[in-house]
Design a protein around this motif. Sequence first.
Motif, short mmCIF file in Angstrom:
data_model
loop_
_atom_site.label_atom_id
_atom_site.label_comp_id
_atom_site.label_asym_id
_atom_site.label_seq_id
_atom_site.Cartn_x
_atom_site.Cartn_y
_atom_site.Cartn_z
N MET A 298 3.68 48.45 47.77
CA MET A 298 4.04 47.23 48.49
C MET A 298 3.09 47.00 49.66
SD MET A 298 6.20 44.71 48.45
CE MET A 298 7.81 45.11 47.76
N VAL A 299 2.72 48.06 50.35
CA VAL A 299 1.77 47.94 51.46
C VAL A 299 0.45 47.37 50.97
CG1 VAL A 299 0.34 49.26 53.08
CG2 VAL A 299 2.79 49.70 52.94
N GLU A 300 -0.08 47.88 49.87
CA GLU A 300 -1.36 47.42 49.35
C GLU A 300 -1.28 45.96 48.90
OE1 GLU A 300 -2.78 50.01 46.34
OE2 GLU A 300 -2.98 51.74 47.68
N THR A 301 -0.17 45.60 48.25
CA THR A 301 -0.02 44.23 47.75
C THR A 301 0.09 43.24 48.91
OG1 THR A 301 1.09 45.05 45.75
CG2 THR A 301 1.37 42.72 46.29
N LYS A 302 0.91 43.57 49.90
CA LYS A 302 1.07 42.67 51.03
C LYS A 302 -0.19 42.64 51.89
CE LYS A 302 6.11 42.85 51.38
NZ LYS A 302 7.27 42.72 52.28
N ARG A 303 -0.91 43.75 51.94
CA ARG A 303 -2.15 43.76 52.72
C ARG A 303 -3.19 42.84 52.09
NH1 ARG A 303 -3.34 45.11 58.03
NH2 ARG A 303 -5.52 44.52 58.15
N ALA A 304 -3.19 42.76 50.77
CA ALA A 304 -4.11 41.84 50.10
C ALA A 304 -3.79 40.40 50.48
CB ALA A 304 -4.03 42.03 48.58
N MET A 305 -2.50 40.05 50.53
CA MET A 305 -2.10 38.73 51.00
C MET A 305 -2.54 38.52 52.44
SD MET A 305 1.82 38.27 49.61
CE MET A 305 2.27 38.43 47.88
N PHE A 306 -2.33 39.53 53.25
CA PHE A 306 -2.66 39.48 54.67
C PHE A 306 -4.14 39.13 54.86
CE2 PHE A 306 -3.55 41.29 58.84
CZ PHE A 306 -2.39 41.05 59.57
N GLU A 307 -4.99 39.77 54.08
CA GLU A 307 -6.44 39.58 54.23
C GLU A 307 -6.92 38.28 53.59
OE1 GLU A 307 -7.96 43.17 52.61
OE2 GLU A 307 -7.41 44.39 54.37
N SER A 308 -6.09 37.65 52.77
CA SER A 308 -6.49 36.41 52.10
C SER A 308 -5.88 35.17 52.74
CB SER A 308 -6.08 36.47 50.61
OG SER A 308 -6.78 37.50 49.94
N ALA A 309 -5.22 35.34 53.89
CA ALA A 309 -4.59 34.21 54.59
C ALA A 309 -5.24 34.00 55.95
CB ALA A 309 -3.10 34.46 54.76
N SER A 310 -5.37 32.74 56.36
CA SER A 310 -5.96 32.43 57.66
C SER A 310 -5.00 32.74 58.80
CB SER A 310 -6.35 30.95 57.71
OG SER A 310 -7.35 30.66 56.76
N LEU B 102 -7.83 34.36 45.78
CA LEU B 102 -7.23 33.20 46.42
C LEU B 102 -7.46 33.22 47.93
CD1 LEU B 102 -3.79 33.34 44.56
CD2 LEU B 102 -5.68 31.80 44.04
N ARG B 103 -7.39 32.04 48.54
CA ARG B 103 -7.43 31.91 50.00
C ARG B 103 -6.34 30.93 50.40
NH1 ARG B 103 -9.74 35.74 49.26
NH2 ARG B 103 -11.77 36.49 50.04
N ALA B 104 -5.43 31.38 51.28
CA ALA B 104 -4.29 30.56 51.68
C ALA B 104 -4.38 30.24 53.17
CB ALA B 104 -2.98 31.28 51.38
N ASP B 105 -3.67 29.19 53.57
CA ASP B 105 -3.61 28.82 54.98
C ASP B 105 -2.76 29.80 55.78
OD1 ASP B 105 -5.04 26.15 54.99
OD2 ASP B 105 -3.51 25.78 53.46
N THR B 106 -1.61 30.17 55.21
CA THR B 106 -0.65 30.96 55.97
C THR B 106 0.04 31.98 55.06
OG1 THR B 106 -0.22 28.99 57.33
CG2 THR B 106 1.34 30.82 57.54
N LEU B 107 0.39 33.10 55.65
CA LEU B 107 1.22 34.10 54.98
C LEU B 107 2.49 34.30 55.78
CD1 LEU B 107 1.97 36.62 53.21
CD2 LEU B 107 0.50 37.96 54.77
#
Length: 289
Positions: A209-221, A185-190
Amino acid sequence: MTDMKPPSGLTPAQLPSDSRHARQLARRQLITEAVMAEGSMRIEDLTERFGISLMTAHRDLDELVSRGLLRKARGIVSAAPTSLIEASDVYRFSRQSAEKKAIASAAMQFVEPGQAIFFDDSTTVLQMVAHLSAKVPLTAITNSLILMNELNGIRDLTLLGLGGQLHNWCNAFMGRMTINEIKRLRADTLFLSMPAITEDMVFHQSPDMVETKRAMFESASKRILLADHTKFGRRALHAFADLTEFDVVIVDQLTDAAHIARMRAKGINVVIADEAMQRVAAGAELELL
């Protein structure tokens, strides 16, 4: 045990003989409330307070630990986080409620209709739910089971729930399956929050939790951190990101001025929640004049 009252309002002596299970549930609820009020307690103190044996206390606590409500180690039971263990979501909900609501309100200035947004499992981000209906249409992406339930049914909001392994202590999905979904996925904001900020580095007690949130971090603009004043100076084991990696850091008015000045000196965009809300209100008044 006569000072304990189950949900029915009856004392144990007033309950019928076949209500052992009801007394057990009531006692466990009272134990949970006592530990959350204190932050941590000695297990021996619980046996004295509730008039139960050490074996019964451990049995009750093992059940509460398995549900993610409490933590138990070396004769101590705790609801508050340590550098190794994050607090349960039940405990976190009860902390800094006013500050979290102010921060969540301030965060809404960064939400625009039509966006796709990652929301993490934090209790601060959860406070944004009340405001989202005013910003639809939106696509909300989250690993939080609680947030999924709260978002479900909001008109013109598309909800993408991230699956994987459910962790009871935070009521959120984490791990490899969750991360694989996020990476597609690619999101506008996290929007996310973390339990500890030390030397301008964000930390968490759970490596999953760090790995999961980091994946969100890298997939958000755009990455926005929501952090009430209690997070600064708190310690946790696993590093997540430097504060300079975030596009915005939103704090409350109780945050030490030294922290704010230091962050701004590093070029970090710091928003102070209550001040931001006052500016928005002032702008609305000018439009009416």
